[in-house]
Design an enzyme around this catalytic site. Structure first.
Site, PDB file in Angstrom:
ATOM      1  N   ARG A 123       0.796  -1.234   0.000  1.00  9.07           N
ATOM      2  CA  ARG A 123       0.000   0.000   0.000  1.00  9.07           C
ATOM      3  C   ARG A 123       0.829   1.285   0.000  1.00  9.07           C
ATOM      4  O   ARG A 123       0.296   2.370  -0.202  1.00  9.07           O
ATOM      5  CB  ARG A 123      -0.980  -0.001   1.188  1.00  9.07           C
ATOM      6  CG  ARG A 123      -2.182  -0.896   0.938  1.00  9.07           C
ATOM      7  CD  ARG A 123      -3.289  -0.556   1.905  1.00  9.07           C
ATOM      8  NE  ARG A 123      -3.065  -1.151   3.212  1.00  9.07           N
ATOM      9  CZ  ARG A 123      -3.488  -0.597   4.357  1.00  9.07           C
ATOM     10  NH1 ARG A 123      -4.126   0.564   4.340  1.00  9.07           N
ATOM     11  NH2 ARG A 123      -3.270  -1.203   5.505  1.00  9.07           N
TER      12      ARG A 123
ATOM     13  N   SER B  76       8.001  -4.789  15.259  1.00  9.46           N
ATOM     14  CA  SER B  76       7.829  -4.697  13.807  1.00  9.46           C
ATOM     15  C   SER B  76       8.598  -3.512  13.255  1.00  9.46           C
ATOM     16  O   SER B  76       8.589  -2.429  13.848  1.00  9.46           O
ATOM     17  CB  SER B  76       6.348  -4.513  13.449  1.00  9.46           C
ATOM     18  OG  SER B  76       5.716  -5.745  13.451  1.00  9.46           O
ATOM     19  N   GLY B  77       9.208  -3.723  12.103  1.00  5.41           N
ATOM     20  CA  GLY B  77      10.016  -2.676  11.480  1.00  5.41           C
ATOM     21  C   GLY B  77       9.208  -1.484  11.006  1.00  5.41           C
ATOM     22  O   GLY B  77       9.775  -0.438  10.698  1.00  5.41           O
ATOM     23  N   ASP B  78       7.893  -1.624  10.958  1.00  2.25           N
ATOM     24  CA  ASP B  78       7.058  -0.520  10.471  1.00  2.25           C
ATOM     25  C   ASP B  78       6.285   0.160  11.603  1.00  2.25           C
ATOM     26  O   ASP B  78       5.328   0.880  11.357  1.00  2.25           O
ATOM     27  CB  ASP B  78       6.093  -1.008   9.379  1.00  2.25           C
ATOM     28  CG  ASP B  78       5.187  -2.133   9.860  1.00  2.25           C
ATOM     29  OD1 ASP B  78       5.328  -2.580  11.016  1.00  2.25           O
ATOM     30  OD2 ASP B  78       4.328  -2.571   9.069  1.00  2.25           O
TER      31      ASP B  78
ATOM     32  N   ALA C  17      28.505  45.028  -2.169  1.00  2.00           N
ATOM     33  CA  ALA C  17      27.391  44.416  -2.878  1.00  2.00           C
ATOM     34  C   ALA C  17      27.831  43.944  -4.261  1.00  2.00           C
ATOM     35  O   ALA C  17      28.564  44.646  -4.952  1.00  2.00           O
ATOM     36  CB  ALA C  17      26.261  45.413  -3.020  1.00  2.00           C
TER      37      ALA C  17
ATOM     38  N   TYR D  74      37.291  29.458  -9.237  1.00  2.00           N
ATOM     39  CA  TYR D  74      37.366  28.226 -10.029  1.00  2.00           C
ATOM     40  C   TYR D  74      37.870  28.582 -11.419  1.00  2.00           C
ATOM     41  O   TYR D  74      37.283  29.436 -12.101  1.00  2.00           O
ATOM     42  CB  TYR D  74      35.947  27.637 -10.095  1.00  2.00           C
ATOM     43  CG  TYR D  74      35.839  26.294 -10.763  1.00  2.00           C
ATOM     44  CD1 TYR D  74      36.638  25.223 -10.364  1.00  2.00           C
ATOM     45  CD2 TYR D  74      34.909  26.090 -11.783  1.00  2.00           C
ATOM     46  CE1 TYR D  74      36.507  23.991 -10.979  1.00  2.00           C
ATOM     47  CE2 TYR D  74      34.777  24.861 -12.386  1.00  2.00           C
ATOM     48  CZ  TYR D  74      35.580  23.802 -11.993  1.00  2.00           C
ATOM     49  OH  TYR D  74      35.454  22.587 -12.600  1.00  2.00           O
TER      50      TYR D  74
ATOM     51  N   SER E 175      31.775  47.696  -4.451  1.00  2.00           N
ATOM     52  CA  SER E 175      30.703  46.920  -5.063  1.00  2.00           C
ATOM     53  C   SER E 175      31.135  46.367  -6.404  1.00  2.00           C
ATOM     54  O   SER E 175      31.957  46.947  -7.105  1.00  2.00           O
ATOM     55  CB  SER E 175      29.479  47.818  -5.275  1.00  2.00           C
ATOM     56  OG  SER E 175      29.013  48.240  -4.012  1.00  2.00           O
TER      57      SER E 175
ATOM     58  N   ARG F 146      39.741  48.941 -13.685  1.00  2.00           N
ATOM     59  CA  ARG F 146      38.579  49.042 -14.577  1.00  2.00           C
ATOM     60  C   ARG F 146      38.881  50.132 -15.591  1.00  2.00           C
ATOM     61  O   ARG F 146      39.789  50.949 -15.392  1.00  2.00           O
ATOM     62  CB  ARG F 146      37.314  49.385 -13.789  1.00  2.00           C
ATOM     63  CG  ARG F 146      37.403  50.704 -13.070  1.00  2.00           C
ATOM     64  CD  ARG F 146      36.108  51.107 -12.392  1.00  2.00           C
ATOM     65  NE  ARG F 146      36.228  52.450 -11.852  1.00  2.00           N
ATOM     66  CZ  ARG F 146      36.083  52.758 -10.555  1.00  2.00           C
ATOM     67  NH1 ARG F 146      35.817  51.822  -9.677  1.00  2.00           N
ATOM     68  NH2 ARG F 146      36.210  54.004 -10.161  1.00  2.00           N
TER      69      ARG F 146
HETATM   70  C1  UD1 Z   1      -0.433  -9.075  13.295  1.00  2.00           C
HETATM   71  C2  UD1 Z   1      -0.951 -10.011  14.383  1.00  2.00           C
HETATM   72  C3  UD1 Z   1      -2.240  -9.426  14.974  1.00  2.00           C
HETATM   73  C4  UD1 Z   1      -1.992  -8.009  15.489  1.00  2.00           C
HETATM   74  C5  UD1 Z   1      -1.395  -7.142  14.381  1.00  2.00           C
HETATM   75  C6  UD1 Z   1      -1.009  -5.801  14.923  1.00  2.00           C
HETATM   76  C7  UD1 Z   1      -0.264 -12.228  13.642  1.00  2.00           C
HETATM   77  C8  UD1 Z   1      -0.702 -13.500  13.041  1.00  2.00           C
HETATM   78  N1  UD1 Z   1      -1.211 -11.293  13.805  1.00  2.00           N
HETATM   79  O1  UD1 Z   1      -1.407  -8.995  12.297  1.00  2.00           O
HETATM   80  O2  UD1 Z   1      -2.705 -10.240  16.025  1.00  2.00           O
HETATM   81  O3  UD1 Z   1      -3.206  -7.450  15.961  1.00  2.00           O
HETATM   82  O4  UD1 Z   1      -0.213  -7.773  13.838  1.00  2.00           O
HETATM   83  O5  UD1 Z   1      -0.600  -4.980  13.879  1.00  2.00           O
HETATM   84  O6  UD1 Z   1       0.878 -12.073  13.987  1.00  2.00           O
HETATM   85  N2  UD1 Z   1       5.837 -10.028   8.450  1.00  2.00           N
HETATM   86  C9  UD1 Z   1       6.966 -10.717   8.092  1.00  2.00           C
HETATM   87  N3  UD1 Z   1       6.848 -11.923   7.512  1.00  2.00           N
HETATM   88  C10 UD1 Z   1       5.643 -12.494   7.281  1.00  2.00           C
HETATM   89  C11 UD1 Z   1       4.488 -11.795   7.651  1.00  2.00           C
HETATM   90  C12 UD1 Z   1       4.607 -10.564   8.256  1.00  2.00           C
HETATM   91  O7  UD1 Z   1       8.093 -10.248   8.286  1.00  2.00           O
HETATM   92  O8  UD1 Z   1       5.624 -13.609   6.747  1.00  2.00           O
HETATM   93  C13 UD1 Z   1       5.987  -8.733   9.086  1.00  2.00           C
HETATM   94  C14 UD1 Z   1       5.304  -7.621   8.336  1.00  2.00           C
HETATM   95  O9  UD1 Z   1       6.200  -7.025   7.410  1.00  2.00           O
HETATM   96  C15 UD1 Z   1       4.940  -6.649   9.460  1.00  2.00           C
HETATM   97  C16 UD1 Z   1       4.713  -7.587  10.651  1.00  2.00           C
HETATM   98  O10 UD1 Z   1       5.351  -8.798  10.330  1.00  2.00           O
HETATM   99  O11 UD1 Z   1       6.015  -5.793   9.769  1.00  2.00           O
HETATM  100  C17 UD1 Z   1       3.250  -7.811  10.947  1.00  2.00           C
HETATM  101  O12 UD1 Z   1       2.652  -8.361   9.805  1.00  2.00           O
HETATM  102  P1  UD1 Z   1       1.184  -7.948   9.389  1.00  2.00           P
HETATM  103  O13 UD1 Z   1       0.798  -8.712   8.174  1.00  2.00           O
HETATM  104  O14 UD1 Z   1       1.045  -6.491   9.379  1.00  2.00           O
HETATM  105  O15 UD1 Z   1       0.408  -8.508  10.640  1.00  2.00           O
HETATM  106  P2  UD1 Z   1      -1.113  -8.793  10.715  1.00  2.00           P
HETATM  107  O16 UD1 Z   1      -1.398 -10.053  10.009  1.00  2.00           O
HETATM  108  O17 UD1 Z   1      -1.830  -7.591  10.276  1.00  2.00           O
END
Ligand code: UD1
Ligand code: CA
Length: 465
Positions: free
Chosen positions: A17, A106-108, A388, A395, A413, A448
């Site tokens: 997204r 989570s990295g995000d 001014a 260069y 100036s 000049r």
């Molecule tokens: C997950 C949780 C859910 C929680 C929600 C909060 C599970 C099954 N569910 O949901 O209970 O409420 O987070 O946001 O864990 N990622 C990987 N590898 C994968 C899948 C995901 O690295 O195979 C990473 C994604 O990049 C992301 C994080 O894991 O950073 C979470 O994945 P996402 O798909 O957002 O989690 P949800 O299924 O929404």
């Protein structure tokens, strides 16, 4: 002695997204990659290691992140294909030592406070499972925290697998948990993908823990920003605002006076002394330090610079020190509409006015260049007045050369100073001169064409047809 913490950062997902070529976790918030915020937070918890799980764009992600300051070790593990959050953590298991606690992040999710995570780790205490949870008015899509009659946590049920009754639960799992690593490994080995999404859910470890008689505790927080993830440009912008608000509040807490905390952007580290005032729409990048009493006018962009006490930066000034840095001495007046480039080093009470560009030059105390001028690769002495429209021609098409303007020189100036050239102390250069040779101290140099004046001059007139 406290139990070592190993942090797992999930960052293998695609981030569809975002509609971007750049992997999601490398998008920037407050000037730093999203996942870098998470790594740096782990370091603030004094984690033993951070294991980042990469997948989509793995090479770019690994190249785009940096080991944190301090003793926290940064490791990467790849997950391909991506079969779910449980599968992701399974990939990390081999590098997680049994004697520690695993903290899953989570990295995000960039804005979790270290204090919140520390509270979660304290709850885990090396022997329990601790889940970070929160109440959501609209919990659609999240894993629900299912509790038994006595309130104890029984399971996390994913939205797609939940019954109507479970979907009515508003307490959700944030995606963050702390678990004793040795136990986690046993449960990870038991995960399957028999669920609505055909994925290996990390959240299934909760029911295994409960089955094994381990206590599962929830740390419920109210501040949704701390667990908010970035999935779209809109969410990224919203979290950027939340982050900037935090930065602004911390500055004001210290006494910095901001004309409007909603109109400040700090994309690095801004250190401020006492009685600093910052007007609206200023952007700070990299390391910037503002001394006591510094005032920054509206619409300034300032990067990698040190501005000393009492200096005033007037509106619309652009300062970017890049790698060399810029320093502005105490009591200096800069702008409006000035440009200070890398290596500009200004002493005390220097004046740089509108449309003046300074690059890789030192200006000693009291030097002034007030209008429309260029100083590049120059050494400018005390009290020099630089007129001014004058420029250093630094260069020659191949190499850069230095211009030395000794103390108390007045450059008129519209002069061109062709480097390498030295103007001796106290000398004067007449306006409009092109100076190619050194001038001795105390001299007047004029270079000049002499003025020619013809009296009673009749301008040519058009002939009548
Ligand atoms: C997950 C949780 C859910 C929680 C929600 C909060 C599970 C099954 N569910 O949901 O209970 O409420 O987070 O946001 O864990 N990622 C990987 N590898 C994968 C899948 C995901 O690295 O195979 C990473 C994604 O990049 C992301 C994080 O894991 O950073 C979470 O994945 P996402 O798909 O957002 O989690 P949800 O299924 O929404
Ligand atoms: Ca998912």
């Amino acid at each position: 002695m406290s139990i070592p913490v190993d942090v797992v950062v999930m960052a293998a997902g695609k981030g569809t997204r975002m509609k971007s070529q750049l992997p999601k976790v490398l998008h920037r918030l407050g000037g730093r990659a999203l996942a870098q915020h998470v790594i740096d937070t782990a370091a603030r918890l004094s984690a033993r290691s951070v294991v980042v799980i990469t997948g989509h764009g793995a090479e770019r992600v690994e190249a785009g992140l940096q080991a944190p300051a301090g003793g926290t070790q940064l490791k990467y593990v790849r997950q391909a294909p991506q079969l779910g959050t449980g599968h992701a953590v399974q990939q990390a298991a081999p590098v997680l030592p049994d004697d520690g606690v695993t903290l899953v992040l989570s990295g995000d999710v960039p804005l979790t406070r270290p204090e919140t995570l520390q509270a979660l780790l304290d709850l885990c205490a090396g022997e329990r499972m601790a889940l970070l949870t929160l109440d959501m008015p609209d919990p659609t899509g999240y894993g629900r925290i299912v509790r038994s009659g006595d309130g104890s946590v029984q399971a996390i049920v994913e939205h797609k697998d939940a019954s109507e009754a479970q979907r009515a639960i508003t307490e959700v799992y944030s995606g963050i948990m702390a678990v004793p690593t040795r136990l986690l490994k046993g449960w990870l080995a038991r995960l399957d993908n028999q669920n609505a999404q055909g994925e290996y859910y990390l959240t299934d470890v909760v029911k295994f823990a409960v089955g094994d008689g381990l206590s599962v505790l929830a740390h419920r927080i109210a501040d949704a920003v701390q667990v908010a993830g970035v999935n779209s440009p809109l969410q990224l912008a919203e979290l950027e605002r939340a982050h900037q608000r935090r930065v602004a509040e911390a500055l004001m807490e210290q006494g910095v006076r901001l004309a409007d905390p909603a109109r400040l952007d700090v994309r690095g580290e801004l250190l401020c002394g006492q009685d600093v005032e910052i007007d609206v729409n200023c952007v700070f990048d990299g390391q910037v330090a503002l001394g006591d009493g510094v005032r920054i006018g509206a619409n300034c962009v300032i990067a990698s610079a040190v501005i000393e006490a009492g200096a005033v930066i007037h509106p619309f000034t652009h300062i970017d020190g890049e790698k060399l840095g810029v320093s502005v001495g105490p009591g200096s007046l800069i702008g409006p509409f000035a440009r200070l480039r890398p290596g500009a080093q200004l002493g005390a009470e220097v004046h740089i006015g509108n449309f003046v560009e300074v690059k890789n030059s030192t200006l000693a105390a009291g030097a002034k260049a007030n209008h429309l001028a260029y100083l590049g690769d120059a050494t400018v002495g005390e009290r020099v007045n630089y007129g001014a429209g004058s420029i250093t021609a630094n260069y020659d098409g191949a190499n850069k050369h230095r211009t030395v303007i000794e103390a108390d020189v007045h450059v008129g100036s519209n002069c061109v100073l062709v480097a390498p050239v030295t103007l001796g102390a106290g000398g004067t250069v007449g306006g409009g001169s092109t100076i190619t040779k050194d001038t001795p101290p105390g001299s007047l140099a004029v270079a000049r064409g002499k003025q020619v004046t013809l009296p009673n001059w009749q301008r040519p007139a058009k002939k009548k047809p």
